[in-house]
Design an enzyme around this catalytic site. Structure first.
Site, PDB file in Angstrom:
ATOM      1  CE1 TYR A   5      -3.435   2.842   0.845  1.00 30.40           C
ATOM      2  CE2 TYR A   5      -1.945   3.380   2.660  1.00 30.40           C
ATOM      3  CZ  TYR A   5      -3.023   3.700   1.859  1.00 30.40           C
ATOM      4  OH  TYR A   5      -3.685   4.891   2.052  1.00 30.40           O
ATOM      5  CB  SER A  17      -4.757  10.459   6.714  1.00 29.88           C
ATOM      6  OG  SER A  17      -5.744  10.034   5.792  1.00 29.88           O
ATOM      7  CD  GLN A  47      -6.347  14.041   3.885  1.00 31.33           C
ATOM      8  OE1 GLN A  47      -6.552  13.189   4.761  1.00 31.33           O
ATOM      9  NE2 GLN A  47      -7.000  14.029   2.734  1.00 31.33           N
ATOM     10  CE1 TYR A  92      -7.896  11.893   0.460  1.00 29.69           C
ATOM     11  CE2 TYR A  92      -8.668  10.992   2.550  1.00 29.69           C
ATOM     12  CZ  TYR A  92      -7.729  11.048   1.534  1.00 29.69           C
ATOM     13  OH  TYR A  92      -6.617  10.255   1.603  1.00 29.69           O
ATOM     14  CB  THR A  96      -6.445  15.693  -0.277  1.00 28.68           C
ATOM     15  OG1 THR A  96      -5.442  15.546   0.736  1.00 28.68           O
ATOM     16  CG2 THR A  96      -6.042  14.869  -1.492  1.00 28.68           C
ATOM     17  NE  ARG A 132      -3.688   4.816  -5.062  1.00 27.33           N
ATOM     18  CZ  ARG A 132      -4.208   5.514  -4.054  1.00 27.33           C
ATOM     19  NH1 ARG A 132      -4.377   4.937  -2.866  1.00 27.33           N
ATOM     20  NH2 ARG A 132      -4.548   6.764  -4.223  1.00 27.33           N
ATOM     21  CE  LYS A 152      -0.518  15.458   0.229  1.00 32.73           C
ATOM     22  NZ  LYS A 152      -1.054  14.463  -0.719  1.00 32.73           N
ATOM     23  CG  HIS A 192      -2.404  11.371  -3.727  1.00 33.11           C
ATOM     24  ND1 HIS A 192      -3.336  12.236  -3.211  1.00 33.11           N
ATOM     25  CD2 HIS A 192      -2.510  10.246  -2.978  1.00 33.11           C
ATOM     26  CE1 HIS A 192      -3.979  11.656  -2.213  1.00 33.11           C
ATOM     27  NE2 HIS A 192      -3.487  10.440  -2.043  1.00 33.11           N
ATOM     28  NE  ARG A 234      -0.922   6.223  -2.236  1.00 35.73           N
ATOM     29  CZ  ARG A 234      -0.937   4.937  -1.880  1.00 35.73           C
ATOM     30  NH1 ARG A 234       0.113   4.173  -2.153  1.00 35.73           N
ATOM     31  NH2 ARG A 234      -1.972   4.424  -1.261  1.00 35.73           N
TER      32      ARG A 234
END
Length: 387
Positions: free
Chosen positions: A25, A107, A128, A130, A156, A165, A252, A276, A279
């Site tokens: 990960y 996060s 952080q 989202y 973000t 991924r 970000k 990122h 990613r």
């Protein structure tokens, strides 16, 4: 006890001790992983100018990030699932950052909650966030950050949907790991990790489960997460979230000059040049290659920080000399955490600081504020036009 001299030493220990799905990960990019690899390899194209017969005494790496005093121009980047790399990982990383004198960014998709980290640290940290469709959850999350005395939020912008991924899909990534034969065989060799996890109650997404209506267990969390990200995000929504917070904001995921100008116009305190960690959009240019054009676009209207690809103090120096105000490490501190817990994060910070300090001295500088392009040799085509 092995002698640890660089971040790669921590990475080797981390790989032996962390479950494969969580190592993968952290150590993965999207699609072909071109951008993931170039984030680091592009730093090696920038060379340093050695200076001799220069007074190297009384050196200082101290500076500020959005008005906060820091021991060096480095912050711990937000990394999801940190508490799966090591039991209580976010708490341990936050403690190490606090003691060292650099910012820690929690996060939203952390294992330890905002409250967990606040209860186990004594100084404000950053959160952080989202951009999610659930506005009620967003408001409650931001209020929780205020209650925890967080000193800034990092929004973000580059994850409205998730880049593919391959390793995560093949490993069946989940928190905690699903009980499969492959997982059981892997965990049988990761006894340190297992003992740590048995000793903590924090094994799920602490900022989500119990805080979102209808999300009370891992199964319902997966359903919520698959639909949570706001595909309709625009700059008006970013401004709305900034206004919800009302404090210092870092944006970000900026990798475009026009986006950088827009972020500055919105009143962000800082922007992070970031892809990122490779990613999300594979095939885009590395953060360090995009830094010059973004600096040219915004001038001194906003602090410009850099994320993605930093694995050493020399990388930090190159980013600062190229014009960034500060930098972020994600994988580098995760390697330390997965290898040795809080002591490993501290070791990662010590290594990066030592490399920054000694390299600065050998480049003839005593103060990190004096670093500039005069310390570098940059290929003529490094900042060339791409058409």
């Amino acid at each position: 006890m092995p002698v640890i001299t660089n971040i790669e030493d921590l990475k080797r220990i981390y790989r032996r001790r962390a479950p494969k799905m969580f190592y993968d990960y952290a150590e993965t990019g999207s699609w072909s992983e071109q951008t993931f690899h170039e984030n680091s390899s592009d730093f090696s194209q920038i060379r340093l100018r050695q200076k001799v017969a220069v007074d190297m005494t009384n050196r200082s790496t101290k500076t500020q990030m959005i008005g906060q005093d820091v021991a060096m121009p480095v912050a711990l980047a937000p990394v999801g699932l940190t508490g799966m790399q090591h039991a209580d990982g976010e708490i341990l990383a936050a403690r190490a950052a606090e003691k060292f004198g650099v910012p820690f960014t929690l996060s939203t998709l952390s294992i330890c909650s905002i409250e967990d980290v606040a209860e186990n640290t004594s100084k404000p940290f950053w959160l952080q966030v989202y951009t999610l469709k659930d506005n009620d959850y967003m408001r409650r999350l931001i209020q929780r950050a205020k209650d925890a005395k967080c000193s800034a939020i990092v929004i973000t912008l580059d994850l409205q949907l998730q880049g593919q991924r391959h390793k995560d899909l093949k490993n069946g990534l989940s928190a905690p790991p699903k009980p499969t034969v492959a997982t059981a065989l892997d965990l049988a060799t990761k006894w340190r990790w297992g003992i740590g996890m048995l000793g903590t109650k924090r094994r799920f997404f602490g900022n989500v489960i119990g805080h979102v209506s209808g999300v009370e267990n891992p199964a319902s969390l997966m359903d919520w997460t698959s639909q949570a990200f706001d595909h309709s995000l625009d700059w008006d929504r970013v401004k709305e979230i900034m206004d919800m917070w009302g404090g210092k904001v870092i944006l970000k995921g900026i990798l475009d000059a026009d986006d950088a100008r827009k972020a500055a116009e919105l009143g962000a305190d800082a922007i992070i040049v970031s892809n990122h960690g490779g990613r999300q959009l594979d095939g885009c240019l590395s953060s360090i290659r995009m830094l010059p054009s973004i600096l040219e676009a915004v001038g001194d209207k906003v602090e410009v920080h850099l994320d993605s690809g930093i694995r050493s103090g020399q990388d930090v120096l190159k980013a600062i000399a190229m014009g960034a105000k500060s930098t972020y490490i994600g994988r580098a501190f995760v390697y330390g955490l997965g290898a040795m817990g809080e002591a490993g994060v501290t070791k990662a910070l010590e290594v990066i600081h030592m490399e920054l300090d000694k390299t600065m001295a050998l480049c003839g500088e005593r103060d990190v504020h004096n670093l500039g392009r005069h310390n570098l040799m940059v290929p003529t085509d490094f900042e060339g036009e791409w058409v």
